[in-house]
Design a protein around this motif. Structure first.
Motif, PDB file in Angstrom:
ATOM      1  N   SER A 176       7.374  22.791  11.338  1.00 35.27           N
ATOM      2  CA  SER A 176       8.220  23.869  10.704  1.00 35.27           C
ATOM      3  C   SER A 176       9.602  23.746  10.472  1.00 35.27           C
ATOM      4  O   SER A 176      10.180  22.993  11.049  1.00 35.27           O
ATOM      5  CB  SER A 176       7.854  24.955  11.799  1.00 35.27           C
ATOM      6  OG  SER A 176       8.446  24.804  13.018  1.00 35.27           O
ATOM      7  N   PRO A 177      10.179  24.844   9.748  1.00 31.79           N
ATOM      8  CA  PRO A 177      11.583  24.568   9.494  1.00 31.79           C
ATOM      9  C   PRO A 177      12.434  24.257  10.577  1.00 31.79           C
ATOM     10  O   PRO A 177      13.377  23.515  10.618  1.00 31.79           O
ATOM     11  CB  PRO A 177      11.795  25.789   8.596  1.00 31.79           C
ATOM     12  CG  PRO A 177      10.618  26.428   8.190  1.00 31.79           C
ATOM     13  CD  PRO A 177       9.663  25.698   9.386  1.00 31.79           C
ATOM     14  N   ARG A 178      12.416  25.272  11.670  1.00 27.82           N
ATOM     15  CA  ARG A 178      13.379  25.027  12.917  1.00 27.82           C
ATOM     16  C   ARG A 178      13.265  23.869  13.604  1.00 27.82           C
ATOM     17  O   ARG A 178      13.928  23.478  14.488  1.00 27.82           O
ATOM     18  CB  ARG A 178      13.299  26.437  13.598  1.00 27.82           C
ATOM     19  CG  ARG A 178      13.699  27.585  12.875  1.00 27.82           C
ATOM     20  CD  ARG A 178      15.116  27.675  12.603  1.00 27.82           C
ATOM     21  NE  ARG A 178      15.290  28.838  11.970  1.00 27.82           N
ATOM     22  CZ  ARG A 178      16.744  28.928  11.507  1.00 27.82           C
ATOM     23  NH1 ARG A 178      17.506  27.962  11.610  1.00 27.82           N
ATOM     24  NH2 ARG A 178      16.935  30.113  10.862  1.00 27.82           N
ATOM     25  N   GLU A 179      12.195  23.379  13.403  1.00 32.61           N
ATOM     26  CA  GLU A 179      11.968  22.198  14.255  1.00 32.61           C
ATOM     27  C   GLU A 179      12.563  20.970  13.861  1.00 32.61           C
ATOM     28  O   GLU A 179      12.771  19.616  14.214  1.00 32.61           O
ATOM     29  CB  GLU A 179      10.387  21.655  14.357  1.00 32.61           C
ATOM     30  CG  GLU A 179       9.386  22.570  15.033  1.00 32.61           C
ATOM     31  CD  GLU A 179       7.991  21.986  15.122  1.00 32.61           C
ATOM     32  OE1 GLU A 179       7.635  21.534  16.166  1.00 32.61           O
ATOM     33  OE2 GLU A 179       7.576  22.517  14.201  1.00 32.61           O
ATOM     34  N   ILE A 180      13.250  20.880  12.402  1.00 31.60           N
ATOM     35  CA  ILE A 180      13.810  19.787  11.907  1.00 31.60           C
ATOM     36  C   ILE A 180      14.914  19.170  12.524  1.00 31.60           C
ATOM     37  O   ILE A 180      14.891  18.052  12.627  1.00 31.60           O
ATOM     38  CB  ILE A 180      14.170  20.174  10.568  1.00 31.60           C
ATOM     39  CG1 ILE A 180      12.973  20.477   9.515  1.00 31.60           C
ATOM     40  CG2 ILE A 180      15.243  19.037   9.759  1.00 31.60           C
ATOM     41  CD1 ILE A 180      13.085  20.974   8.095  1.00 31.60           C
ATOM     42  N   PRO A 181      15.993  19.920  12.888  1.00 33.23           N
ATOM     43  CA  PRO A 181      17.126  19.305  13.550  1.00 33.23           C
ATOM     44  C   PRO A 181      16.781  18.445  14.807  1.00 33.23           C
ATOM     45  O   PRO A 181      17.301  17.443  14.981  1.00 33.23           O
ATOM     46  CB  PRO A 181      18.189  20.662  13.902  1.00 33.23           C
ATOM     47  CG  PRO A 181      17.643  21.525  12.777  1.00 33.23           C
ATOM     48  CD  PRO A 181      16.240  21.449  12.801  1.00 33.23           C
ATOM     49  N   LEU A 182      16.020  19.281  15.639  1.00 30.03           N
ATOM     50  CA  LEU A 182      15.543  18.427  16.769  1.00 30.03           C
ATOM     51  C   LEU A 182      14.720  17.221  16.929  1.00 30.03           C
ATOM     52  O   LEU A 182      14.818  16.147  17.391  1.00 30.03           O
ATOM     53  CB  LEU A 182      15.108  19.648  17.838  1.00 30.03           C
ATOM     54  CG  LEU A 182      15.792  20.599  18.500  1.00 30.03           C
ATOM     55  CD1 LEU A 182      15.266  21.489  19.566  1.00 30.03           C
ATOM     56  CD2 LEU A 182      17.210  19.886  19.052  1.00 30.03           C
ATOM     57  N   PHE A 183      13.886  17.382  15.767  1.00 33.39           N
ATOM     58  CA  PHE A 183      13.145  16.107  15.465  1.00 33.39           C
ATOM     59  C   PHE A 183      13.897  14.919  15.050  1.00 33.39           C
ATOM     60  O   PHE A 183      13.738  13.933  15.400  1.00 33.39           O
ATOM     61  CB  PHE A 183      12.222  16.452  14.188  1.00 33.39           C
ATOM     62  CG  PHE A 183      11.419  15.482  13.662  1.00 33.39           C
ATOM     63  CD1 PHE A 183       9.926  14.764  14.376  1.00 33.39           C
ATOM     64  CD2 PHE A 183      11.719  14.808  12.329  1.00 33.39           C
ATOM     65  CE1 PHE A 183       9.605  13.621  13.937  1.00 33.39           C
ATOM     66  CE2 PHE A 183      10.977  13.804  12.008  1.00 33.39           C
ATOM     67  CZ  PHE A 183       9.858  13.287  12.666  1.00 33.39           C
TER      68      PHE A 183
END
Length: 324
Positions: A176-183
């Motif tokens: 999902s969009p908000r998972e991108i930075p931590l991924f």
């Protein structure tokens, strides 16, 4: 530190679709299909731009480079398209972006994607298969160009929050969009795969070998004959141009002077109709009777000529600027 996020720009395909819808007969049976394809192109771009913004929130440890819309000819018979490529010294990651809403089912054996909206079901090529093919292609390309055999990270990103996943993919990570930075920050913890010099050389080679797929002329895709299109000078508002001077046309609808009337009309021809043009076709398109004027216009363009005077054709190489 090298930290670059390349700007994602709308391709020439956007302009081609806009001009196609202006020139095609309003009653054409192909119009609904063209409008749908253009809308999907716009939705896709909006989703990819949303993902670009969230990549900017990532705290990378070292140099990084984000490349949008990477297209490479990895072998004589394989061309690969990558929505977003994120590169650091310790990983290369491909994002396949699908800006879809509604309920989604990721099916396997065979791969497919089903979307349910308002009781209707739509089928698409499976992004899981698409991103696996892209990763395999990029891995092959790196091996051929740099003798590097490194794993390619990959993920499917769904930027639209109005989505419900009924069947998740099992072979590729879904974000999902908000998972991108931590991924991405998790991937950034891996040990370095290559030196800074190698990293920069890989990026430059990718950019130099970028080979966009040729979608033109667009009418070929929809099998539309030229006679189904409006000819002559056409204003962006849809009105027809009326010639006032040798190089000035006034729109009969908005009454404004049509900017670069000849240039944009010839762009229309090559983007929509054919990759070549004759003197006669150019006379009919521009509605100019003087062959000398037409010859002068065509010679001022980046076109390759074939044939003798009576059968001469002017060919356009889509990799080059049309005008000198």
């Amino acid at each position: 530190m090298v930290a670059i996020i390349e700007t994602r720009s709308k391709s020439l395909l956007f302009s081609a679709y806009q001009r196609l819808l202006i020139r095609i007969n309003p009653a054409s049976s192909k119009r609904v299909e063209i409008e749908k394809d253009f809308k999907n192109l716009q939705i896709g771009f909006k989703g990819e731009a949303r993902v670009d913004q969230l990549i900017k929130e990532t705290h990378f440890r070292g140099p990084f480079h984000v490349l949008p819309n990477v297209e490479l000819r990895v072998s004589p018979h394989r061309h690969v398209e990558i929505d977003t490529l994120i590169a650091t010294q310790c990983f290369l990651c491909i994002f396949e972006v699908k800006n879809l809403r509604g309920s989604l089912k990721f099916n396997e054996n065979p791969y497919s994607l089903h979307q349910m909206i308002n009781g209707k079901t739509y089928s698409y090529p499976c992004p899981q298969q698409q991103v696996k093919r892209a990763a395999d292609s990029l891995q092959y390309w790196l091996q051929q160009r740099f003798n590097l055999n490194i794993p390619i990270q990959k993920a499917i990103v769904l930027p639209n929050q109005q989505v419900l996943i009924e069947n998740s993919p099992t072979k590729v990570r879904l974000l999902s969009p908000r998972e991108i930075p931590l991924f991405l920050q998790g991937l950034d913890q891996h040990p370095n795969l290559f030196s800074l010099q190698q990293f920069q050389h890989i990026i430059e080679t990718i950019k130099n070998e970028h080979t966009p797929f040729n979608n033109f002329p667009l009418s070929k895709k929809y099998n539309i004959p030229i006679k189904h299109f409006r000819t002559g000078i056409i204003c962006p508002c849809g009105g027809s141009g009326q010639r006032k001077t040798q190089r000035t046309w006034i729109c009969n609808k908005c009454q404004k002077s049509i900017h670069k009337a000849i240039e944009y009309t010839l762009y229309d021809w090559f983007l929509l109709f054919k990759s070549s043009i004759s003197n006669r076709e150019c006379c009919e398109l521009l509605q100019i009777d003087s062959r000398n004027t037409i010859t002068r216009i065509l010679k001022n363009m980046n076109l390759v000529t074939t044939g003798n005077t009576s059968s001469r054709l002017y060919h356009y190489d889509y990799k080059k600027a049309l005008f000198k």
